[in-house]
Design a protein around this motif. Structure first.
Motif, PDB file in Angstrom:
ATOM      1  N   PRO A 162       0.954  -0.584  -0.004  1.00 29.68           N
ATOM      2  CA  PRO A 162      -0.219   0.115  -0.277  1.00 29.68           C
ATOM      3  C   PRO A 162       0.579   1.202  -0.235  1.00 29.68           C
ATOM      4  O   PRO A 162       1.943   1.034   0.697  1.00 29.68           O
ATOM      5  N   GLY A 163       0.683   2.419  -1.064  1.00 31.23           N
ATOM      6  CA  GLY A 163       1.322   3.937  -0.712  1.00 31.23           C
ATOM      7  C   GLY A 163       0.496   4.737   0.191  1.00 31.23           C
ATOM      8  O   GLY A 163      -0.609   4.394   0.258  1.00 31.23           O
ATOM      9  N   ILE A 164       1.839   5.205   0.430  1.00 31.10           N
ATOM     10  CA  ILE A 164       1.156   6.593   1.470  1.00 31.10           C
ATOM     11  C   ILE A 164       1.515   7.350   0.492  1.00 31.10           C
ATOM     12  O   ILE A 164       2.916   8.068   0.331  1.00 31.10           O
ATOM     13  N   THR A 165       0.169   8.232  -0.104  1.00 29.17           N
ATOM     14  CA  THR A 165       0.592   8.768  -1.208  1.00 29.17           C
ATOM     15  C   THR A 165       0.953  10.561  -0.516  1.00 29.17           C
ATOM     16  O   THR A 165      -0.147  10.528   0.560  1.00 29.17           O
ATOM     17  N   HIS A 166       1.356  11.000  -1.006  1.00 25.01           N
ATOM     18  CA  HIS A 166       2.028  12.129  -0.964  1.00 25.01           C
ATOM     19  C   HIS A 166       2.632  13.629  -1.612  1.00 25.01           C
ATOM     20  O   HIS A 166       2.686  13.129  -2.496  1.00 25.01           O
ATOM     21  N   PRO A 167       2.507  14.328  -1.419  1.00 25.82           N
ATOM     22  CA  PRO A 167       3.072  15.493  -2.342  1.00 25.82           C
ATOM     23  C   PRO A 167       4.467  14.986  -2.230  1.00 25.82           C
ATOM     24  O   PRO A 167       4.837  15.826  -0.963  1.00 25.82           O
ATOM     25  N   GLY A 168       5.590  15.580  -3.195  1.00 23.73           N
ATOM     26  CA  GLY A 168       6.772  15.760  -3.100  1.00 23.73           C
ATOM     27  C   GLY A 168       7.139  16.939  -2.246  1.00 23.73           C
ATOM     28  O   GLY A 168       8.255  17.706  -1.559  1.00 23.73           O
ATOM     29  N   ILE A 169       6.507  18.059  -2.720  1.00 25.55           N
ATOM     30  CA  ILE A 169       6.666  20.177  -2.864  1.00 25.55           C
ATOM     31  C   ILE A 169       5.099  20.360  -2.720  1.00 25.55           C
ATOM     32  O   ILE A 169       3.990  20.448  -3.103  1.00 25.55           O
ATOM     33  N   ILE A 170       5.627  20.929  -1.656  1.00 26.82           N
ATOM     34  CA  ILE A 170       4.376  21.637  -1.011  1.00 26.82           C
ATOM     35  C   ILE A 170       5.016  23.110  -0.078  1.00 26.82           C
ATOM     36  O   ILE A 170       6.041  22.975   0.541  1.00 26.82           O
ATOM     37  N   GLY A 171       4.752  24.543  -1.262  1.00 28.18           N
ATOM     38  CA  GLY A 171       5.729  25.460  -0.238  1.00 28.18           C
ATOM     39  C   GLY A 171       4.576  26.680  -0.449  1.00 28.18           C
ATOM     40  O   GLY A 171       4.494  26.974  -1.559  1.00 28.18           O
ATOM     41  N   THR A 172       5.175  28.242  -0.454  1.00 27.01           N
ATOM     42  CA  THR A 172       5.289  29.495  -0.353  1.00 27.01           C
ATOM     43  C   THR A 172       6.217  30.143  -0.925  1.00 27.01           C
ATOM     44  O   THR A 172       7.389  29.196  -1.115  1.00 27.01           O
ATOM     45  N   ALA A 173       6.072  31.218  -2.180  1.00 30.22           N
ATOM     46  CA  ALA A 173       6.793  32.157  -2.648  1.00 30.22           C
ATOM     47  C   ALA A 173       7.628  32.261  -1.291  1.00 30.22           C
ATOM     48  O   ALA A 173       6.888  32.702  -0.631  1.00 30.22           O
ATOM     49  N   PRO A 174       9.521  32.635  -1.876  1.00 36.37           N
ATOM     50  CA  PRO A 174       9.836  33.336  -0.885  1.00 36.37           C
ATOM     51  C   PRO A 174       9.813  35.407  -1.494  1.00 36.37           C
ATOM     52  O   PRO A 174       9.193  35.605  -2.507  1.00 36.37           O
ATOM     53  N   SER A 175      10.428  35.776  -0.158  1.00 35.67           N
ATOM     54  CA  SER A 175       9.568  37.238  -0.819  1.00 35.67           C
ATOM     55  C   SER A 175      11.527  37.625  -1.393  1.00 35.67           C
ATOM     56  O   SER A 175      12.498  36.678  -1.533  1.00 35.67           O
ATOM     57  N   MET A 176      11.967  38.206  -2.052  1.00 36.45           N
ATOM     58  CA  MET A 176      13.077  38.676  -2.461  1.00 36.45           C
ATOM     59  C   MET A 176      14.700  38.600  -1.466  1.00 36.45           C
ATOM     60  O   MET A 176      15.303  38.097  -1.607  1.00 36.45           O
ATOM     61  N   GLU A 177      14.248  38.342  -0.747  1.00 37.09           N
ATOM     62  CA  GLU A 177      15.298  38.991   0.445  1.00 37.09           C
ATOM     63  C   GLU A 177      15.762  37.711   0.459  1.00 37.09           C
ATOM     64  O   GLU A 177      16.563  37.317   1.015  1.00 37.09           O
ATOM     65  N   LEU A 178      14.771  36.744   0.534  1.00 34.20           N
ATOM     66  CA  LEU A 178      15.084  35.513   1.282  1.00 34.20           C
ATOM     67  C   LEU A 178      15.679  34.368   0.456  1.00 34.20           C
ATOM     68  O   LEU A 178      16.028  33.638  -0.065  1.00 34.20           O
ATOM     69  N   LEU A 179      14.834  34.963  -0.986  1.00 35.82           N
ATOM     70  CA  LEU A 179      15.718  34.615  -2.753  1.00 35.82           C
ATOM     71  C   LEU A 179      16.903  34.430  -2.742  1.00 35.82           C
ATOM     72  O   LEU A 179      17.791  34.054  -2.621  1.00 35.82           O
ATOM     73  N   ASN A 180      17.675  35.890  -2.276  1.00 35.83           N
ATOM     74  CA  ASN A 180      18.536  36.268  -2.241  1.00 35.83           C
ATOM     75  C   ASN A 180      19.740  35.499  -1.548  1.00 35.83           C
ATOM     76  O   ASN A 180      20.986  35.224  -1.487  1.00 35.83           O
ATOM     77  N   ILE A 181      19.315  35.306  -0.217  1.00 36.32           N
ATOM     78  CA  ILE A 181      20.051  34.210   0.625  1.00 36.32           C
ATOM     79  C   ILE A 181      20.430  33.320  -0.027  1.00 36.32           C
ATOM     80  O   ILE A 181      21.005  32.778   0.181  1.00 36.32           O
ATOM     81  N   TRP A 182      18.862  32.200  -0.278  1.00 36.42           N
ATOM     82  CA  TRP A 182      19.426  31.380  -0.846  1.00 36.42           C
ATOM     83  C   TRP A 182      19.805  31.623  -2.181  1.00 36.42           C
ATOM     84  O   TRP A 182      21.354  30.438  -2.010  1.00 36.42           O
ATOM     85  N   ASN A 183      20.362  32.260  -3.319  1.00 33.48           N
ATOM     86  CA  ASN A 183      20.541  32.193  -4.185  1.00 33.48           C
ATOM     87  C   ASN A 183      22.601  31.936  -3.980  1.00 33.48           C
ATOM     88  O   ASN A 183      23.467  32.382  -4.239  1.00 33.48           O
ATOM     89  N   GLU A 184      22.466  33.887  -2.775  1.00 30.24           N
ATOM     90  CA  GLU A 184      23.936  33.223  -2.401  1.00 30.24           C
ATOM     91  C   GLU A 184      24.579  32.711  -1.261  1.00 30.24           C
ATOM     92  O   GLU A 184      25.994  31.994  -2.003  1.00 30.24           O
ATOM     93  N   ARG A 185      24.107  32.071  -0.832  1.00 32.33           N
ATOM     94  CA  ARG A 185      24.807  30.822   0.120  1.00 32.33           C
ATOM     95  C   ARG A 185      24.772  29.076  -0.866  1.00 32.33           C
ATOM     96  O   ARG A 185      25.587  28.887  -0.609  1.00 32.33           O
ATOM     97  N   GLU A 186      23.630  29.210  -1.969  1.00 37.29           N
ATOM     98  CA  GLU A 186      24.003  28.119  -2.673  1.00 37.29           C
ATOM     99  C   GLU A 186      25.094  28.206  -3.409  1.00 37.29           C
ATOM    100  O   GLU A 186      26.231  27.437  -3.978  1.00 37.29           O
ATOM    101  N   LYS A 187      25.722  29.766  -4.553  1.00 39.52           N
ATOM    102  CA  LYS A 187      25.969  29.966  -5.140  1.00 39.52           C
ATOM    103  C   LYS A 187      28.257  29.722  -4.575  1.00 39.52           C
ATOM    104  O   LYS A 187      28.346  29.602  -4.829  1.00 39.52           O
ATOM    105  N   GLU A 188      27.608  29.660  -3.458  1.00 43.32           N
ATOM    106  CA  GLU A 188      29.188  30.008  -2.362  1.00 43.32           C
ATOM    107  C   GLU A 188      29.376  28.878  -1.794  1.00 43.32           C
ATOM    108  O   GLU A 188      30.431  27.820  -2.319  1.00 43.32           O
TER     109      GLU A 188
END
Length: 452
Positions: free
Chosen positions: A157-183
């Motif tokens: 039997p499967g435990i059916t679920h969504p792999g992705i569910i999330g809210t949109a980031p703010s521009m400030e948060l998006l910049n944090i993501w991009n800077e740390r992942e680029k590093e």
């Protein structure tokens, strides 16, 4: 008279490509991707979604589509969806969005899925240094159960679920993501010590215009070009939730997501019929198209009230997940242990990734004694409802990880016996699992003590 049942807000036609859907899909995170629908707290609404590849991976018995899959397009998401309260006031930054999963499943008429191993040169997986070849298994659904002609002798039997569910980031948060992942991408190989045995895979997936789909924003425009160069890939989970791949988020579950932009603008996708903890083969759940029936609440000011920042800004928070009551009742498990010593015998310090890798390899080698190829077992452990645990993380130098497999999913007894290993009468060795050759030149890791 009150409406009963769900209101369809995002329809999907599986005969059409992602760019041809009635409401445009997207495959990036960015605050300026406009919502395609609006819902009110308290109402039950239905969101349909394509599989993560948007139909790029087919039900054909071949692994060519896996070997040459376009990794730049994943994951196709339905949304964003704006959430407002009963007075029409939108969710605001600092609120907490509670999303309840009332119902879910495969789209009617599309009751099949796939599990795969990406080619080592095109995505790889947790054990890509052991299993570099693109491989695929097709699964068919019988109500709550899944079976595969490519991995005979198992049904679960499967435990059916969504792999992705999330809210949109703010521009400030998006910049944090991009800077740390680029590093990390630029300097990680020089500076990292933990998980170094896994460095054969990309360290991060940075913004790219290739394969980018931004919902209502017309491709080729100046606005599209700007956003495409900033928008985050959907591959890892982050502060907004996203690709968390929590296999127990099924019926009755509730997700408490931080709100970073007005309206919350949440999206979902990457539906899984079933998944094992860790989704170790990377394309590793039973991937499918599907639907969610959801209900939202807005907890005003909930981020500050309930989420503690684990970083330098108030944005460094993580969602809370409430697991629902609907799960299979397995009572017997076979548990495999791993410690943070790699295949060469080298000691690592409290490295849970190395320990879990060892646990998975131990399980693969053991189950291959029962009439399965190691590729079949790798795929199975990635998508069956097995339980991964960090059992010890303080007893230096070894982290201890375990992988528990429900024995009832097999049609033979897989427990150790005093006599030699039996092969069940209904288990047929199937060497014809769809598989491609590995044409790269990266070294393959061999476990000197393993069988086969």
């Amino acid at each position: 008279m009150a409406q009963h049942g769900s209101r369809l807000v995002v329809p999907i036609d599986v005969t059409k490509k992602p760019r041809q859907q009635k409401l445009p899909l997207h495959n990036r995170w960015h605050p300026d991707i406009p919502p395609v629908a609006q819902v009110t707290v308290g109402e039950v609404f239905r969101v349909e979604m394509v599989d993560f590849s948007g139909g790029g991976i087919t039900k054909e018995y071949t692994a060519e589509d896996i070997k040459y899959s376009d990794q730049s397009v994943v994951h196709y998401l339905s949304g964003p969806i704006k959430v407002v309260d009963e007075e029409g006031e939108a969710a605001k930054p600092g609120d907490l969005l509670a999303v309840e999963i009332c119902n879910l499943g495969p789209l009617p008429g599309d009751e099949w899925g796939f599990t795969a191993i990406f080619d080592r040169e095109n995505g790889g997986g947790f054990l890509t240094d052991h299993f570099p070849c693109a491989t695929k298994a097709i699964w068919y659904f019988e109500g709550i159960y899944a079976y595969s002609p490519h991995i005979p002798g198992v049904r679960f039997p499967g435990i059916t679920h969504p792999g992705i569910i999330g809210t949109a980031p703010s521009m400030e948060l998006l910049n944090i993501w991009n800077e740390r992942e680029k590093e990390l991408e630029e300097n990680g190989l020089k500076s990292l010590r933990l998980c170094e045995v896994l460095h054969s895979r990309p360290l991060a997936n940075l913004p790219s215009t290739k394969g980018c789909l931004l919902g209502k924003i017309p491709e080729g425009t100046q606005e599209w070009e700007k956003i495409a160069n900033e928008a985050a890939r959907t591959i890892p989970g982050r502060e907004n939730g996203g690709n968390c791949d929590i296999k127990n988020l099924s019926r009755g579950s509730k997700i408490y997501l931080p709100v970073f932009v007005e309206g919350a603008n949440f999206s979902t996708g990457d539906m899984h019929f079933s998944q094992g903890d860790g989704e170790v083969s990377f394309c590793g759940a039973i991937e499918m198209s599907g639907f969610l029936e959801l209900k939202c609440e807005i907890i005003r000011g909930g981020m500050k009230e309930y989420l503690t920042p684990m970083g330098p800004t108030p944005l460094h928070v993580n969602p809370i997940f409430e697991i629902g009551p609907m799960e299979p009742r397995f009572s017997e498990w076979l548990v495999f242990e791993g410690i943070s010593v790699d295949e060469s015998g080298r000691q690592h310090y409290l490295d849970a990734s190395v320990a879990y890798k060892r646990a998975v390899l131990n399980a693969i080698d053991y189950l291959s004694k029962f009439g399965y190829s190691k590729e079949q077992v790798y795929l199975l452990l990635s998508c069956c409802p097995c339980e991964g645990r960090i059992s010890g993380i303080v007893d230096a130098p070894n982290a201890v990880a375990t992988l528990a497999i429900p024995t009832a999913i097999f049609d033979q007894d897989i427990r150790p016996k005093t006599k030699k290993v039996p092969v069940g009468p209904r288990v047929v060795r199937n060497p014809d699992i769809p598989r491609c050759s590995y044409d790269g030149d990266l070294p393959i890791t061999k476990n000197p003590g393993a069988t086969g």
